[in-house]
Design an enzyme around this catalytic site. Sequence first.
Site, PDB file in Angstrom:
ATOM      1  N   ASP A 191       2.948   0.881  -4.696  1.00  0.00           N
ATOM      2  CA  ASP A 191       4.261   0.467  -4.215  1.00  0.00           C
ATOM      3  C   ASP A 191       4.430   0.912  -2.772  1.00  0.00           C
ATOM      4  OD1 ASP A 191       5.150  -0.782  -6.446  1.00  0.00           O
ATOM      5  OD2 ASP A 191       6.296   0.900  -7.219  1.00  0.00           O
ATOM      6  N   LYS A 220       2.646  -7.135  -1.564  1.00  0.00           N
ATOM      7  CA  LYS A 220       2.027  -8.330  -0.993  1.00  0.00           C
ATOM      8  C   LYS A 220       1.311  -9.185  -2.033  1.00  0.00           C
ATOM      9  CE  LYS A 220       1.478  -6.267   3.593  1.00  0.00           C
ATOM     10  NZ  LYS A 220       0.536  -5.866   4.666  1.00  0.00           N
TER      11      LYS A 220
END
Length: 411
Positions: free
Chosen positions: A199, A221
């Site tokens: 994260d 992403k």
Amino acid sequence: MDRMDDAPAYPVGLRLRGRRVVVIGGGQVAQRRLPALVAAGADIVVVAPRATASVEAMADAGELRWERRAYRPGDLAEAWYALVASTDPAANAAASAEAEERRVWCVRSDDADAATAWTPATGRTEGVTVAVLTGRDPRRSAAVRDAVVEGLRDGSLVAPQHRARTAGVALVGGGPGDPDLITVRGRRLLAEADVVIADRLGPRDLLGELPPHVEVIDAAKIPYGRAMAQEAINAALIEHAKAGKAVVRLKGGDPYVFGRGMEEAEALAAAGIAVTVVPGISSAISVPGAAGIPVTHRGVAHEFTVVSGHVAPDDARSLVDWSALARMRGTLVLLMAVERIGAIADTLIAGGRPAGTPVAVVQEGTTAAQRRVDATLSSVAHTVAEEGVRPPAVIVIGDVVTVGRSGAGRG
């Protein structure tokens, strides 16, 4: 017996389960050595007229036999190993001589040169026993032992396992941001990982310490769009684990405190993948503490409540009883609430919380970029906007905010 020469000691691991071990003396030296012998499953006999309370307790618990008398010739009969550690030099010398005669390996606490065996400085972690001998320098042995064991525990000393590993995923709570605040187990699992899915709020500095072969995936992403982000993360975890990789899901704070950890654990369990959960230090407590704010304090707050502020109070999806929170007198800790602090403050004031209630906003807590902004419930929205506060930030509401700065509630 001739004194031992300068030849190095030959290291060996003794398997003592069920084998007779005799300890002469029941003092502090014996007290320190006995737990390891008990753990080894040895058949232990302590010969000593007196013993420490801890040694006596081990005898009372049946972990060893205590013969309450001084050493006598013949005590080492049928022994495999002896520890001579009494306060009587003559008894120590006699017991050592008997050990030599019977070919029993013997440790002497009072005279290492006269011993036929030395006790290494030992430590254990995750199935590994570290034993260090530095001749006649026990302090150096202990220091080297501590350095090796600590390195294995925190992952700074990487020792790859060459035996087959069971594929699985570890959900690791990385803590509030400072890389030193991840747990020892979490850091070790990171060091053993093949794939790390991280994260953005996890301790990013730790990623730079990973070996080059480790694949690091930024969870922020992962493709398929924001609405599908969690499903995509679950799919990535399952894919890499099924490929036989050791996978770490590195999260900020604790996996189960607004971290969606249970959703990931359930998805992995449904796919038949073993899951290990490593709790982390929650930012709800650690960030206020790093800013000098105790979430509870004698005479000020007897409770604290942690609430997610990612949904506004008037949103139909909200599960929070804001009117009940407004009536409480304790500390209120808000996570993910920077963008909605105005609506939250207005709701709390409307519900009865005094407008002058102290508020502290701590941005980037525990990191080098940490900063604290103070306000009141009525002014916090304006202050946050004026100061340009951005997530991640923890908001603390209550009288504990002033404890460290004004001394309120002390005594």
